[in-house]
Write a protein that holds these residues in place. Structure first.
Motif, PDB file in Angstrom:
ATOM      1  N   PHE A  63       0.735  -1.578  -0.063  1.00 33.63           N
ATOM      2  CA  PHE A  63       0.074  -0.440  -0.153  1.00 33.63           C
ATOM      3  C   PHE A  63       0.531   1.257   0.241  1.00 33.63           C
ATOM      4  O   PHE A  63       0.377   2.229  -0.579  1.00 33.63           O
ATOM      5  N   SER A  64       2.151   0.952   1.285  1.00 33.94           N
ATOM      6  CA  SER A  64       2.819   2.162   0.910  1.00 33.94           C
ATOM      7  C   SER A  64       3.578   2.814  -0.379  1.00 33.94           C
ATOM      8  O   SER A  64       3.713   3.779  -1.063  1.00 33.94           O
ATOM      9  N   LEU A  65       4.280   1.801  -1.418  1.00 33.31           N
ATOM     10  CA  LEU A  65       4.152   1.590  -2.498  1.00 33.31           C
ATOM     11  C   LEU A  65       2.992   2.847  -3.933  1.00 33.31           C
ATOM     12  O   LEU A  65       3.947   3.498  -4.681  1.00 33.31           O
ATOM     13  N   LEU A  66       2.082   1.716  -3.911  1.00 35.30           N
ATOM     14  CA  LEU A  66       0.730   2.228  -4.498  1.00 35.30           C
ATOM     15  C   LEU A  66       0.465   4.051  -4.325  1.00 35.30           C
ATOM     16  O   LEU A  66       0.366   4.201  -5.604  1.00 35.30           O
ATOM     17  N   PHE A  93      -4.181  -3.148 -18.015  1.00 34.47           N
ATOM     18  CA  PHE A  93      -3.556  -2.247 -18.256  1.00 34.47           C
ATOM     19  C   PHE A  93      -2.535  -2.810 -18.058  1.00 34.47           C
ATOM     20  O   PHE A  93      -1.114  -2.591 -18.889  1.00 34.47           O
ATOM     21  N   GLY A  94      -1.422  -3.484 -16.287  1.00 34.41           N
ATOM     22  CA  GLY A  94      -1.039  -3.603 -16.717  1.00 34.41           C
ATOM     23  C   GLY A  94      -1.381  -5.344 -15.356  1.00 34.41           C
ATOM     24  O   GLY A  94      -1.711  -4.469 -14.505  1.00 34.41           O
ATOM     25  N   ILE A  95      -0.361  -5.791 -15.215  1.00 34.09           N
ATOM     26  CA  ILE A  95       0.170  -6.728 -13.968  1.00 34.09           C
ATOM     27  C   ILE A  95       1.121  -6.869 -13.603  1.00 34.09           C
ATOM     28  O   ILE A  95       2.332  -7.069 -14.087  1.00 34.09           O
ATOM     29  N   TYR A  96       1.254  -6.176 -12.200  1.00 34.24           N
ATOM     30  CA  TYR A  96       2.974  -6.183 -11.642  1.00 34.24           C
ATOM     31  C   TYR A  96       2.997  -7.034 -10.319  1.00 34.24           C
ATOM     32  O   TYR A  96       2.149  -7.601  -9.701  1.00 34.24           O
ATOM     33  N   LYS A  97       4.100  -7.981 -10.058  1.00 37.02           N
ATOM     34  CA  LYS A  97       4.194  -9.070  -9.318  1.00 37.02           C
ATOM     35  C   LYS A  97       5.547  -8.416  -8.388  1.00 37.02           C
ATOM     36  O   LYS A  97       6.507  -8.132  -8.799  1.00 37.02           O
ATOM     37  N   GLY A  98       5.085  -7.883  -7.167  1.00 39.52           N
ATOM     38  CA  GLY A  98       7.032  -7.922  -6.260  1.00 39.52           C
ATOM     39  C   GLY A  98       6.788  -6.383  -6.089  1.00 39.52           C
ATOM     40  O   GLY A  98       6.229  -5.710  -6.385  1.00 39.52           O
ATOM     41  N   ASP A  99       7.549  -6.465  -5.062  1.00 37.58           N
ATOM     42  CA  ASP A  99       7.747  -4.771  -4.589  1.00 37.58           C
ATOM     43  C   ASP A  99       8.521  -4.175  -5.835  1.00 37.58           C
ATOM     44  O   ASP A  99       8.117  -2.648  -6.089  1.00 37.58           O
ATOM     45  N   ASN A 100       8.923  -4.533  -6.194  1.00 36.23           N
ATOM     46  CA  ASN A 100      10.300  -4.129  -7.459  1.00 36.23           C
ATOM     47  C   ASN A 100       9.900  -3.894  -8.955  1.00 36.23           C
ATOM     48  O   ASN A 100       9.233  -1.891  -8.725  1.00 36.23           O
ATOM     49  N   GLU A 101       8.189  -4.904  -9.033  1.00 35.48           N
ATOM     50  CA  GLU A 101       7.652  -4.170 -10.179  1.00 35.48           C
ATOM     51  C   GLU A 101       5.875  -3.084  -9.744  1.00 35.48           C
ATOM     52  O   GLU A 101       5.382  -2.030 -10.084  1.00 35.48           O
ATOM     53  N   ILE A 102       6.091  -2.729  -8.754  1.00 35.29           N
ATOM     54  CA  ILE A 102       4.822  -2.564  -8.288  1.00 35.29           C
ATOM     55  C   ILE A 102       5.519  -1.108  -7.962  1.00 35.29           C
ATOM     56  O   ILE A 102       4.831  -0.047  -8.046  1.00 35.29           O
ATOM     57  N   ALA A 103       6.840  -0.958  -7.812  1.00 36.64           N
ATOM     58  CA  ALA A 103       7.100   0.202  -7.226  1.00 36.64           C
ATOM     59  C   ALA A 103       7.105   1.669  -9.048  1.00 36.64           C
ATOM     60  O   ALA A 103       7.441   2.431  -8.881  1.00 36.64           O
ATOM     61  N   THR A 104       6.763   0.446  -9.530  1.00 32.48           N
ATOM     62  CA  THR A 104       7.296   1.607 -10.927  1.00 32.48           C
ATOM     63  C   THR A 104       5.986   1.680 -11.629  1.00 32.48           C
ATOM     64  O   THR A 104       5.733   2.115 -12.717  1.00 32.48           O
ATOM     65  N   ILE A 105       4.475   0.905 -10.407  1.00 33.24           N
ATOM     66  CA  ILE A 105       2.666   2.139 -11.745  1.00 33.24           C
ATOM     67  C   ILE A 105       3.200   3.002 -11.242  1.00 33.24           C
ATOM     68  O   ILE A 105       2.377   3.265 -12.631  1.00 33.24           O
ATOM     69  N   SER A 106       3.299   4.079 -10.464  1.00 34.85           N
ATOM     70  CA  SER A 106       2.765   5.223 -10.741  1.00 34.85           C
ATOM     71  C   SER A 106       3.741   6.705 -11.736  1.00 34.85           C
ATOM     72  O   SER A 106       2.469   7.002 -12.734  1.00 34.85           O
ATOM     73  N   ASN A 107       4.936   6.142 -11.688  1.00 31.85           N
ATOM     74  CA  ASN A 107       5.237   6.236 -13.059  1.00 31.85           C
ATOM     75  C   ASN A 107       4.904   6.206 -14.457  1.00 31.85           C
ATOM     76  O   ASN A 107       4.870   6.741 -15.840  1.00 31.85           O
ATOM     77  N   SER A 108       4.362   4.539 -14.452  1.00 29.18           N
ATOM     78  CA  SER A 108       3.841   3.665 -15.583  1.00 29.18           C
ATOM     79  C   SER A 108       2.944   5.095 -15.859  1.00 29.18           C
ATOM     80  O   SER A 108       2.460   4.933 -17.541  1.00 29.18           O
ATOM     81  N   LEU A 109       1.799   4.749 -15.159  1.00 27.17           N
ATOM     82  CA  LEU A 109       0.293   6.027 -15.404  1.00 27.17           C
ATOM     83  C   LEU A 109       0.594   7.028 -16.301  1.00 27.17           C
ATOM     84  O   LEU A 109      -0.144   7.129 -16.858  1.00 27.17           O
ATOM     85  N   GLN A 110       1.990   7.863 -15.207  1.00 23.03           N
ATOM     86  CA  GLN A 110       1.976   8.802 -14.776  1.00 23.03           C
ATOM     87  C   GLN A 110       2.577   9.265 -16.333  1.00 23.03           C
ATOM     88  O   GLN A 110       2.056  10.382 -17.894  1.00 23.03           O
ATOM     89  N   ASN A 111       3.338   7.991 -17.694  1.00 21.67           N
ATOM     90  CA  ASN A 111       4.379   8.438 -18.727  1.00 21.67           C
ATOM     91  C   ASN A 111       2.778   7.805 -20.021  1.00 21.67           C
ATOM     92  O   ASN A 111       2.533   8.003 -20.678  1.00 21.67           O
ATOM     93  N   THR A 112       1.961   7.288 -19.357  1.00 24.81           N
ATOM     94  CA  THR A 112       1.034   6.372 -20.283  1.00 24.81           C
ATOM     95  C   THR A 112      -0.162   8.020 -20.302  1.00 24.81           C
ATOM     96  O   THR A 112      -0.116   8.443 -21.904  1.00 24.81           O
TER      97      THR A 112
END
Length: 607
Positions: free
Chosen positions: A514-517, A584-603
């Motif tokens: 939740f913190s990473l999201l 839109f995307g499926i993310y597994k583990g902290d490393n991938e979840i940490a990229t969600i915000s940037n992915s959404l903003q870039n899109t």
């Protein structure tokens, strides 16, 4: 009074030579055409709170049958607008049989079971009833939100470069009175001869089949001799045909008419039909428009954008998928006008055609192949086809391939609004049809089904990146149980907990997840995101108790976990789903979840 014809103009000035601008009415969207696709779009825009005008040239809702079939994904769209149960109550759920002769010599039956999308494989309906249900559906929002003008034609349209709006003239067919409309967007749902498409300088490209087809609709007398209570393909080279019952004692036949054959002979002797709607004789068309969006404010959907052969029955269903793909993007674009976000509106709206054209092109091509194989008039090719069919279908796993994968192509989104950094390459077929090789067409169908089956099997067996393989696909819809519901036997469908915007499913949640999201980020607000936890919530934070928490129904949890790549190793998984249910995307583990915000903003945002 001289007849009015459509005139299209553009101007760089906000002062345009339209009549009586003081009487101008303002809407956010004008839909031209009130057939099934225009009506579905009106329902969607009404749900999004978008002020909409629907302009229909006919004085009444069309009262003759044309299309008759919806697939499971289209029923799911009806679920989104709250009309699925009413539509199913007024439809028939039919099995599909491939027969050598009418009502006999069956060599393949496809049962109409519930699919992974939570609905029957297909339903068959009577179009005048469907259209009335859809019109009643958008009228529930009131004329202040969605207004219908029957007996009116759009005769003129100008785009104002300064205000970035359209000004439209609509004329009353009876009185000649002209209404002046200002709107942000115009959607052409006005059929194969679309005025809106022509105003965009968009052209249909494709081909017409060589075979002529006669479509006959009738109402049967109560004591009519027994007739098939299923949908049948009659694969008789001497007289290929399809037939099926429709609600209300209606029945449809579609006959292949040979050169020199008189279509009247099919109608003669039909004294047991108490009402015959007549025959529509035409060649099958497989055509797709080159432009679906003019780059500024005009779109086309449904038959205005694509005319598909009827063998797969995907015309209306494809148009509904057009509508839901476009509706949520228009909502975001309109919200961006008055909100302080920097949405990349151009890329958002351009993605409509990027995402939809590959699917309808494949459906058109595959429909032609099926038609050429199943409806062949070549006796030698048909005999070989039947021989191979009987032999192959003796093997249970071959039957499973055909009945589970059915014949509808599955086309994931490869270009458009998905997280491309977390998607694997997906296969879809772009082969052109080969009408002169019916038997080869059958083998292509078999090969395609086998390829889908083997691809699915091999992907499931590999755990590496298995959670990425379904990015771009529509998420499956299992039955669920609410964790905070005292009555644990009260099941519902997954879409019931998803809102009108994006959905974020959190599986195996922890405090770090939740913190990473960072759910307070403005990007989640922009996407109108609903957060839902699945399974055990391992977070101690009370913040998450305000969001719905669900369990997948026990007999469906394994397929769902396999779909999202949850191999039960305890890693947190995030599944982000668009409003049209594409992932839109499926993310597994902290490393991938940490990229969600940037992915959404870039899109979505302008960098």
């Amino acid at each position: 009074m001289a007849p009015l014809t459509f005139v299209e103009e553009k101007s760089s000035s906000s002062t345009l030579p339209l009549q009586d601008l003081n009487e101008e009415e303002e809407y956010q969207v004008v839909i031209v055409g009130c057939g099934p696709n225009g009506s579905v779009m009106a329902n969607l825009l009404g749900m999004y709170g978008i002020k909409t005008l629907v302009v229909e040239a006919s004085d009444t809702i069309y009262n003759l049958p044309r299309a008759a079939h919806l697939d499971d994904e289209a029923i799911r769209i009806l679920q989104f607008i709250g009309l699925d149960e009413l539509m199913k109550q007024n439809s028939l759920k039919l099995d599909v049989k491939f027969n050598r002769k009418s009502q006999s010599m069956t060599y393949l039956t496809i049962k109409n079971t519930e699919t992974v999308y939570g609905h029957p494989r297909s339903i068959f309906w009577y179009q005048p009833e469907l259209e009335q249900i859809l019109v009643n559906g958008f009228q529930r929002f009131g004329e202040h939100m969605v207004k219908l003008l029957l007996g009116h034609r759009m005769v003129r349209m100008c785009y104002d470069q300064k205000t970035k709006t359209n000004r439209v003239e609509v004329v009353d067919n009876e009185t000649g009175h002209v209404k002046n409309i200002r709107c942000n967007f115009v959607i052409g749902a006005d059929g194969g001869n679309s005025t809106v498409r022509k105003s965009m300088s968009s052209n249909l490209h494709g081909e017409s089949g060589s075979m002529r087809w006669l479509v006959i609709d009738a109402t049967l007398d109560s004591d009519h001799p027994k007739i098939n209570d299923y949908f049948q393909f009659v694969c008789d080279p001497k007289l290929p045909m399809v037939s099926c019952p429709l609600p209300g004692n209606h029945f449809r036949w579609e006959f292949a008419i040979a050169d020199g054959q008189d279509e009247d002979e099919f109608i003669a002797g039909s004294d047991r039909l108490i009402e015959l709607y007549g025959g529509d004789l035409s060649k099958l068309k497989n055509r797709v428009a080159d432009r679906w969006f003019d780059g500024e404010s005009r779109f086309i959907i449904g038959d205005a954008a694509h005319c598909l052969p009827q063998f797969l029955g995907m015309g209306v269903s494809s148009g509904m998928r057009d509508s839901i793909n476009l509706a949520w993007k228009l909502k975001m674009a309109l919200d961006n006008i008055n909100e302080p976000y920097r949405i990349n509106t151009a890329a958002l709206l351009d993605s409509y055609a990027l995402e939809r054209k590959p699917e309808v092109e494949l459906i058109g091509n595959k429909s032609n192949r099926i038609g050429n194989a199943v409806m062949s008039t070549n006796i030698i090719a048909s005999t070989i086809r039947d021989l191979f069919s009987y032999i192959l279908l003796l093997m249970p796993f071959i039957q499973t391939i055909f009945t589970n994968n059915e014949m509808k192509p599955i086309v994931p989104i490869k270009e458009g609004i998905i997280d491309h950094g977390h998607a694997t390459d997906q296969y879809y077929d772009k082969k052109k049809s080969s009408p002169w090789k019916s038997f080869l067409g059958f083998l292509v169908i078999f090969y395609y089904a086998l390829l889908q089956w083997s691809s699915s099997s091999s992907s499931s067996s590999s755990r590496k990146n298995t959670h990425k393989k379904n990015v771009g696909h529509r998420i499956v819809q299992p039955n669920i149980i609410m964790n905070n519901n005292n009555n644990n036997n009260n099941t519902m469908k997954l879409d019931s907990v998803m809102g009108l915007g994006f959905s974020c499913f959190v599986v195996n949640a922890t405090d770090n997840t939740f913190s990473l999201l960072n759910t307070n980020s403005s990007i989640w607000k922009l996407l109108n995101t609903s957060f839902i936890t699945i399974g055990q919530n391992n977070s101690s934070s009370s913040h998450w108790k305000q969001f719905p928490s669900i369990q997948i129904q026990r007999d469906q949890d394994k397929p769902f976990n396999a779909f999202i790549g949850n191999n039960m190793d305890g890693d947190s998984i995030i599944v982000i789903v668009r409003p049209d249910k594409h992932i839109f995307g499926i993310y597994k583990g902290d490393n991938e979840i940490a990229t969600i915000s940037n992915s959404l903003q870039n899109t979505f945002l302008i960098n």
